[in-house]
Scaffold this motif. Structure first.
Motif, PDB file in Angstrom:
ATOM      1  N   ASP A 106      12.545 -30.854 -22.760  1.00 31.52           N
ATOM      2  CA  ASP A 106      12.346 -31.913 -23.757  1.00 31.52           C
ATOM      3  C   ASP A 106      11.135 -31.746 -24.533  1.00 31.52           C
ATOM      4  O   ASP A 106      10.446 -30.771 -24.531  1.00 31.52           O
ATOM      5  N   GLY A 107      11.156 -32.618 -25.605  1.00 32.85           N
ATOM      6  CA  GLY A 107       9.735 -32.501 -26.442  1.00 32.85           C
ATOM      7  C   GLY A 107       9.561 -33.734 -27.287  1.00 32.85           C
ATOM      8  O   GLY A 107      10.400 -34.521 -27.512  1.00 32.85           O
ATOM      9  N   ALA A 144       5.701 -38.377 -16.003  1.00 34.77           N
ATOM     10  CA  ALA A 144       5.143 -37.300 -16.643  1.00 34.77           C
ATOM     11  C   ALA A 144       5.601 -37.449 -18.131  1.00 34.77           C
ATOM     12  O   ALA A 144       4.884 -37.032 -19.118  1.00 34.77           O
ATOM     13  N   ALA A 145       6.848 -37.269 -18.233  1.00 30.01           N
ATOM     14  CA  ALA A 145       7.534 -37.467 -19.745  1.00 30.01           C
ATOM     15  C   ALA A 145       6.892 -38.598 -20.372  1.00 30.01           C
ATOM     16  O   ALA A 145       6.705 -38.504 -21.518  1.00 30.01           O
ATOM     17  N   ALA A 198       3.652 -37.751 -21.703  1.00 27.82           N
ATOM     18  CA  ALA A 198       3.545 -36.960 -22.785  1.00 27.82           C
ATOM     19  C   ALA A 198       4.010 -37.524 -24.252  1.00 27.82           C
ATOM     20  O   ALA A 198       3.542 -37.222 -25.201  1.00 27.82           O
ATOM     21  N   GLU A 199       5.124 -38.511 -24.080  1.00 22.82           N
ATOM     22  CA  GLU A 199       5.742 -38.965 -25.078  1.00 22.82           C
ATOM     23  C   GLU A 199       4.606 -40.095 -25.934  1.00 22.82           C
ATOM     24  O   GLU A 199       4.470 -40.054 -27.253  1.00 22.82           O
ATOM     25  N   GLN A 200       3.902 -40.709 -25.059  1.00 25.65           N
ATOM     26  CA  GLN A 200       2.814 -41.444 -25.724  1.00 25.65           C
ATOM     27  C   GLN A 200       1.694 -40.556 -26.276  1.00 25.65           C
ATOM     28  O   GLN A 200       1.127 -40.974 -27.315  1.00 25.65           O
ATOM     29  N   ALA A 201       1.479 -39.539 -25.613  1.00 24.97           N
ATOM     30  CA  ALA A 201       0.139 -38.774 -26.006  1.00 24.97           C
ATOM     31  C   ALA A 201       0.508 -37.885 -27.223  1.00 24.97           C
ATOM     32  O   ALA A 201      -0.205 -37.543 -28.224  1.00 24.97           O
TER      33      ALA A 201
END
Length: 176
Positions: free
Chosen positions: A168-169, A56-57, A60-63
Motif C-alpha cells: 500500500d502507499g 501501522a497503516a 502512515a496514512e496520517q503521517a
C-alpha cells in the motif's frame, strides 16, 4: 508478515543510482540490489499480524501528509556489516523529525519499532568483498530524491536475497 515503511525512488532517479551502484561495485565487489528493490527505509516493523498491520497503516496514512518533499543524496559509503549505501552527507533535520514522529505514533499504537538512531540511506550493495574507501575517487554528484509517498512493503527472505512487495502507499499532501 515482515514489513517496513519506505520511500521508493522515482523512476527518473534509478539511472543515477545504478551508476553509483556500478562504481561502488567496481571498488568493493558485493551483490548489487535489483533497482526495483531500492528504497529509503523510514521505519522497520518486523513481523506483524493483521490487526497491527492495520494500526501501522493508519499511522502512515496520517503521517504521509507531512512527509518532507525531498532528500539530498550526496554521499556514498559502506558499513562493517558489508553494506554499500548512498545517502545524505549531513543529517536532514526535517526528515529526522518526521521519522521520529512516525515512530512515536507507531509506539503509541503498541507496535514495536527499532530504537537505533535513524540514518537515512539507500542500500545499493550487500556482502561487500571489501570496505569502500573513506573518500570516493571522484566527488559524488548530487541527487535530489523526491519523497512522494510512504509505501508499506512486505519483505520475504529468499535464497537469492530479500524479496519485496509493495502492499500500500500514501501520498504526501500536494504543496507540502
Amino acid at each position: 508478515m515482515r514489513v517496513f515503511f519506505a520511500c521508493l525512488p522515482p523512476a527518473d532517479c534509478l539511472p543515477r543510482l545504478a551508476q553509483w551502484q556500478d562504481a561502488m561495485h567496481v571498488l568493493a565487489g558485493g551483490r548489487k540490489l535489483p533497482l526495483p528493490q531500492l528504497h529509503l527505509t523510514l521505519a522497520f516493523l518486523g513481523e506483524v499480524g493483521p490487526l497491527a498491520l492495520q494500526r501501522a497503516a493508519d499511522c502512515a496514512e496520517q503521517a504521509a501528509a507531512s512527509l518532507p518533499d525531498s532528500l539530498l543524496l550526496d554521499s556514498c559509503g559502506s558499513w562493517d556489516s558489508g553494506i554499500g549505501w548512498c545517502g545524505p552527507a549531513r543529517s536532514d533535520a526535517a526528515l529526522q523529525a518526521w521519522v521520529y514522529r512516525l515512530r512515536r505514533a507507531l509506539r503509541l499504537e503498541g507496535l514495536a519499532v527499532e530504537n537505533r538512531p535513524y540514518q537515512p540511506h539507500l542500500t545499493l550493495l550487500r556482502k561487500l568483498q571489501q570496505a569502500l574507501p573513506p573518500q570516493p575517487p571522484q566527488p559524488v554528484p548530487l541527487l535530489r530524491l523526491e519523497l512522494r509517498e510512504v509505501a508499506l512493503i512486505a519483505s520475504s527472505r529468499r535464497a537469492d536475497g530479500a524479496g519485496h512487495l509493495r502492499l500500500d502507499g500514501w501520498r504526501r499532501a500536494p504543496g507540502s
